[in-house]
Scaffold this motif. Structure first.
Motif, short mmCIF file in Angstrom:
data_model
loop_
_atom_site.label_atom_id
_atom_site.label_comp_id
_atom_site.label_asym_id
_atom_site.label_seq_id
_atom_site.Cartn_x
_atom_site.Cartn_y
_atom_site.Cartn_z
N ASP A 48 0.83 -1.22 0.00
CA ASP A 48 0.00 0.00 0.00
C ASP A 48 0.86 1.26 0.00
O ASP A 48 0.55 2.23 -0.69
N VAL A 49 1.95 1.24 0.74
CA VAL A 49 2.86 2.38 0.78
C VAL A 49 3.57 2.53 -0.57
O VAL A 49 3.73 3.64 -1.08
N ALA A 50 3.97 1.42 -1.15
CA ALA A 50 4.62 1.45 -2.47
C ALA A 50 3.68 2.01 -3.53
O ALA A 50 4.10 2.75 -4.42
N GLU A 51 2.41 1.69 -3.42
CA GLU A 51 1.43 2.17 -4.41
C GLU A 51 1.28 3.69 -4.37
O GLU A 51 1.04 4.31 -5.40
N VAL A 52 1.47 4.29 -3.21
CA VAL A 52 1.39 5.76 -3.11
C VAL A 52 2.47 6.39 -3.98
O VAL A 52 2.21 7.34 -4.73
N VAL A 53 3.69 5.88 -3.92
CA VAL A 53 4.79 6.40 -4.72
C VAL A 53 4.53 6.12 -6.20
O VAL A 53 4.69 7.00 -7.05
N ALA A 54 4.11 4.90 -6.53
CA ALA A 54 3.84 4.54 -7.93
C ALA A 54 2.73 5.42 -8.50
O ALA A 54 2.83 5.89 -9.64
N ALA A 55 1.69 5.66 -7.73
CA ALA A 55 0.58 6.51 -8.19
C ALA A 55 1.05 7.94 -8.44
O ALA A 55 0.65 8.56 -9.43
N ASP A 56 1.91 8.45 -7.56
CA ASP A 56 2.45 9.79 -7.75
C ASP A 56 3.26 9.88 -9.04
O ASP A 56 3.14 10.85 -9.80
N ILE A 57 4.05 8.87 -9.30
CA ILE A 57 4.85 8.84 -10.54
C ILE A 57 3.93 8.80 -11.76
O ILE A 57 4.14 9.53 -12.73
N ARG A 58 2.89 7.97 -11.71
CA ARG A 58 1.95 7.90 -12.84
C ARG A 58 1.22 9.22 -13.05
O ARG A 58 1.01 9.63 -14.20
N GLU A 59 0.85 9.89 -11.97
CA GLU A 59 0.16 11.18 -12.08
C GLU A 59 1.03 12.21 -12.79
O GLU A 59 0.51 13.14 -13.42
N GLY A 62 4.75 9.35 -15.58
CA GLY A 62 5.69 8.23 -15.61
C GLY A 62 4.98 6.89 -15.66
O GLY A 62 3.76 6.80 -15.58
N ASP A 63 5.76 5.85 -15.81
CA ASP A 63 5.25 4.48 -15.90
C ASP A 63 5.77 3.72 -14.69
O ASP A 63 6.95 3.36 -14.64
N ALA A 64 4.90 3.48 -13.70
CA ALA A 64 5.35 2.83 -12.46
C ALA A 64 4.30 1.86 -11.96
O ALA A 64 3.10 2.07 -12.14
N TYR A 65 4.79 0.80 -11.33
CA TYR A 65 3.96 -0.25 -10.77
C TYR A 65 4.44 -0.52 -9.35
O TYR A 65 5.62 -0.38 -9.06
N SER A 66 3.55 -0.95 -8.49
CA SER A 66 3.95 -1.29 -7.13
C SER A 66 3.86 -2.81 -6.94
O SER A 66 2.96 -3.45 -7.48
N ARG A 67 4.81 -3.35 -6.20
CA ARG A 67 4.84 -4.79 -5.92
C ARG A 67 5.38 -5.01 -4.50
O ARG A 67 6.24 -4.27 -4.03
#
Length: 72
Positions: A48-59, A62-67
């Motif tokens: 869930d914490v990784a998804e916050v960073v990935a979502a910020d990058i996508r916004e 950028g192209d980011a995924y969280s795992r």
């Protein structure tokens, strides 16, 4: 964060696996790799914490995924 067209190094078409990328230096590295053209996997023990960073990058375009990733 503003994605730039010019960067000191380019990694277009590459995928970067950034471990511990949900906080601090890891998150900064994920953003820089994205600015350089990489698709970034933001990995962290707490997805869930990784998804916050990935979502910020996508916004920011950028192209980011969280795992989930646990190196311990």
């Amino acid at each position: 964060m503003i994605l730039q067209d010019r960067h000191p190094f380019r990694v277009d078409g590459k995928v970067a696996l950034d471990t511990g990328a949900a906080r601090g230096l890891g998150a900064s590295c994920a953003r820089v790799l994205t600015q350089a053209g990489a698709r970034v996997v933001v990995s962290y023990i707490d997805t869930d914490v990784a998804e916050v960073v990935a979502a910020d990058i996508r916004e920011c375009g950028g192209d980011a995924y969280s795992r989930h990733f646990d190196v311990a």
